[in-house]
Design an enzyme around this catalytic site. Structure first.
Site, PDB file in Angstrom:
ATOM      1  N   GLU A   6     -65.882  29.697 125.285  1.00 13.89           N
ATOM      2  CA  GLU A   6     -65.087  29.701 124.003  1.00 13.89           C
ATOM      3  C   GLU A   6     -65.345  30.847 122.905  1.00 13.89           C
ATOM      4  O   GLU A   6     -66.084  30.563 122.178  1.00 13.89           O
ATOM      5  CB  GLU A   6     -65.023  28.305 123.125  1.00 13.89           C
ATOM      6  CG  GLU A   6     -64.655  27.241 124.155  1.00 13.89           C
ATOM      7  CD  GLU A   6     -64.546  25.948 123.262  1.00 13.89           C
ATOM      8  OE1 GLU A   6     -63.436  25.601 123.506  1.00 13.89           O
ATOM      9  OE2 GLU A   6     -65.132  25.506 122.752  1.00 13.89           O
ATOM     10  N   GLU A  54     -68.491  24.759 116.784  1.00 12.58           N
ATOM     11  CA  GLU A  54     -68.623  24.306 115.431  1.00 12.58           C
ATOM     12  C   GLU A  54     -69.981  23.615 115.222  1.00 12.58           C
ATOM     13  O   GLU A  54     -70.431  23.523 114.004  1.00 12.58           O
ATOM     14  CB  GLU A  54     -67.490  23.089 115.509  1.00 12.58           C
ATOM     15  CG  GLU A  54     -66.085  23.923 115.059  1.00 12.58           C
ATOM     16  CD  GLU A  54     -64.858  23.270 115.600  1.00 12.58           C
ATOM     17  OE1 GLU A  54     -64.949  21.950 116.118  1.00 12.58           O
ATOM     18  OE2 GLU A  54     -63.882  23.849 115.859  1.00 12.58           O
ATOM     19  N   HIS A  74     -71.052  23.199 121.410  1.00  8.48           N
ATOM     20  CA  HIS A  74     -69.598  23.554 120.750  1.00  8.48           C
ATOM     21  C   HIS A  74     -70.028  24.566 119.445  1.00  8.48           C
ATOM     22  O   HIS A  74     -70.796  24.129 118.793  1.00  8.48           O
ATOM     23  CB  HIS A  74     -68.671  22.393 120.250  1.00  8.48           C
ATOM     24  CG  HIS A  74     -67.621  22.930 119.907  1.00  8.48           C
ATOM     25  ND1 HIS A  74     -67.120  23.394 118.724  1.00  8.48           N
ATOM     26  CD2 HIS A  74     -66.314  22.719 120.668  1.00  8.48           C
ATOM     27  CE1 HIS A  74     -65.757  23.862 118.957  1.00  8.48           C
ATOM     28  NE2 HIS A  74     -65.283  23.168 120.160  1.00  8.48           N
ATOM     29  N   GLY A  97     -58.701  21.970 121.874  1.00  3.57           N
ATOM     30  CA  GLY A  97     -58.643  21.196 120.861  1.00  3.57           C
ATOM     31  C   GLY A  97     -57.494  20.908 120.051  1.00  3.57           C
ATOM     32  O   GLY A  97     -56.827  19.801 120.464  1.00  3.57           O
ATOM     33  N   GLY A  98     -57.054  21.787 118.970  1.00  2.00           N
ATOM     34  CA  GLY A  98     -55.636  21.150 118.463  1.00  2.00           C
ATOM     35  C   GLY A  98     -54.551  20.715 119.497  1.00  2.00           C
ATOM     36  O   GLY A  98     -54.046  19.693 119.014  1.00  2.00           O
ATOM     37  N   ASN A 109     -60.772  18.023 123.462  1.00  2.00           N
ATOM     38  CA  ASN A 109     -62.004  17.699 122.441  1.00  2.00           C
ATOM     39  C   ASN A 109     -61.095  17.361 121.153  1.00  2.00           C
ATOM     40  O   ASN A 109     -60.538  18.340 120.446  1.00  2.00           O
ATOM     41  CB  ASN A 109     -62.737  19.101 122.063  1.00  2.00           C
ATOM     42  CG  ASN A 109     -63.599  19.034 120.958  1.00  2.00           C
ATOM     43  OD1 ASN A 109     -63.494  17.859 120.583  1.00  2.00           O
ATOM     44  ND2 ASN A 109     -64.077  20.128 120.759  1.00  2.00           N
ATOM     45  N   TRP A 110     -60.919  16.049 120.727  1.00  2.00           N
ATOM     46  CA  TRP A 110     -60.135  15.714 119.665  1.00  2.00           C
ATOM     47  C   TRP A 110     -60.776  15.852 118.186  1.00  2.00           C
ATOM     48  O   TRP A 110     -60.200  15.745 117.229  1.00  2.00           O
ATOM     49  CB  TRP A 110     -59.698  14.089 119.744  1.00  2.00           C
ATOM     50  CG  TRP A 110     -59.067  13.810 120.697  1.00  2.00           C
ATOM     51  CD1 TRP A 110     -58.450  14.607 121.935  1.00  2.00           C
ATOM     52  CD2 TRP A 110     -58.593  12.398 121.378  1.00  2.00           C
ATOM     53  NE1 TRP A 110     -57.868  13.772 122.659  1.00  2.00           N
ATOM     54  CE2 TRP A 110     -57.786  12.530 122.408  1.00  2.00           C
ATOM     55  CE3 TRP A 110     -59.007  10.919 120.750  1.00  2.00           C
ATOM     56  CZ2 TRP A 110     -57.418  11.231 123.110  1.00  2.00           C
ATOM     57  CZ3 TRP A 110     -58.428   9.997 121.564  1.00  2.00           C
ATOM     58  CH2 TRP A 110     -57.796  10.035 122.539  1.00  2.00           C
ATOM     59  N   LYS A 111     -62.015  16.228 118.194  1.00  4.80           N
ATOM     60  CA  LYS A 111     -63.018  16.696 117.189  1.00  4.80           C
ATOM     61  C   LYS A 111     -62.887  15.554 116.238  1.00  4.80           C
ATOM     62  O   LYS A 111     -62.946  14.443 116.606  1.00  4.80           O
ATOM     63  CB  LYS A 111     -62.496  18.117 116.429  1.00  4.80           C
ATOM     64  CG  LYS A 111     -62.410  19.102 117.625  1.00  4.80           C
ATOM     65  CD  LYS A 111     -62.050  20.503 116.972  1.00  4.80           C
ATOM     66  CE  LYS A 111     -61.868  21.371 117.969  1.00  4.80           C
ATOM     67  NZ  LYS A 111     -61.902  23.032 117.678  1.00  4.80           N
ATOM     68  N   GLY A 160     -58.879  27.517 117.033  1.00  2.00           N
ATOM     69  CA  GLY A 160     -58.581  26.824 115.978  1.00  2.00           C
ATOM     70  C   GLY A 160     -57.609  28.211 114.976  1.00  2.00           C
ATOM     71  O   GLY A 160     -57.343  27.812 113.940  1.00  2.00           O
ATOM     72  N   SER A 201     -57.550  27.957 121.314  1.00  2.00           N
ATOM     73  CA  SER A 201     -55.902  28.177 120.872  1.00  2.00           C
ATOM     74  C   SER A 201     -55.406  27.914 122.281  1.00  2.00           C
ATOM     75  O   SER A 201     -54.174  28.607 122.514  1.00  2.00           O
ATOM     76  CB  SER A 201     -55.749  29.186 120.166  1.00  2.00           C
ATOM     77  OG  SER A 201     -56.413  29.185 118.841  1.00  2.00           O
TER      78      SER A 201
END
Ligand code: PGA
Length: 262
Positions: free
Chosen positions: A171, A101, A99, A238-239, A13-15, A177, A217
């Site tokens: 999640e 976010e 998600h 993610g990151g 997930n590149w956000k 993150g 993470s």
């Protein structure tokens, strides 16, 4: 417990990151690694603006494309929104739904998650439905209760046949993150619970095949012990999905754990 046969599912997930050049470069690195990822389901989830670029780069490979969000109506006066048929048209096979976010920053609720998941299924997309507790819920011992609520409402009136196409991502919000990963034991407890809920509602066959991801993470260093857990079928990253090195490192570690189970 019987050995699992659900091969690793790794989604990046590149956000809200990466311009077109960077997106193309990163997708190319993943496609180039395809021969070693044969047993993985690999999904890249760029921002809407890079869908076409990434689609072109992964075309002809087994790497799949996903989107980060959708709206539940097919078309119309909904400025700023993108529908499930549009995502299909853009080459997506997957779409993230709910998600944390989106829930925390953009007001999504279990009700909107349900409408989005059903719209995705109707259009032939696989929804990756995200669930997870916030820290206060975990501290209050309400984790499983919150997950039950999110699953019950988020998947309300989804048929057994459709559920077989749904991917669930657990999640924990406190792990996203933050660099703070759930321990394999903490993650497994919830993942097993999710499978159990699916078993109760949809039966053994559906539960045993259900793909349940962990996210929060994830990095190469923690993906092996996490994937070793029986009910973790892969990762929503993610990151660490923004670098080819770490994203592929996660896939390799999951494959290593998977290979040992065979
Ligand atoms: P993270 O994000 O890997 O950066 O914690 C996971 C996610 O939001 O899906």
């Amino acid at each position: 417990m019987a050995g699992r046969r659900r091969g690793p599912f790794i989604a990046g997930n590149w956000k809200m990151n990466l311009g077109l050049h960077e997106a193309r470069d990163l997708a190319r690195k993943v496609v180039d690694a395809e021969p070693e990822l044969r047993e993985c389901t690999t999904v890249l989830i760029p921002p809407f603006t890079a869908l076409e670029t990434v689609r072109g780069t992964v075309a002809g490979s087994a790497v799949a494309l996903g989107a980060q969000n959708l709206y539940w109506e097919d078309a119309g006066a909904f400025t700023g929104e993108v529908s499930a048929p549009m995502l299909r048209d853009a080459g997506c096979a997957y779409v993230l739904v709910g998600h944390s976010e989106r829930r925390q920053l953009f007001g999504e609720t279990d009700g909107t998650v349900n409408r989005k998941a059903k719209a995705a299924l109707k259009a032939g997309l696989v929804p990756i439905v995200c669930v997870g507790e916030v820290l206060a819920e975990r501290d209050a011992g309400r984790t499983l209760e919150r997950i039950d609520e999110q699953l019950a409402r988020g998947l309300e009136s989804v048929s057994g046949q459709d559920l077989e196409r749904v991917v669930v991502a657990y999640e924990p919000v406190w792990a996203i993150g933050t660099g703070r990963t759930a321990s394999p034991g903490q993650a497994q407890e919830v993942q097993a619970h999710i499978r159990d809920r699916i078993r109760k509602s949809y039966g053994n066959g559906t539960a045993d095949c259900a793909i349940i991801l962990y996210g929060g993470s994830v990095k190469p260093a923690n993906s092996y012990p996490l994937f070793k857990e029986n009910d973790i079928d892969g990762f929503l990253v993610g990151g660490a999905s923004l670098s080819g090195l770490s994203f592929l490192g996660i896939a390799r570690e999951a494959l290593r754990a998977y290979g040992e189970e065979k």
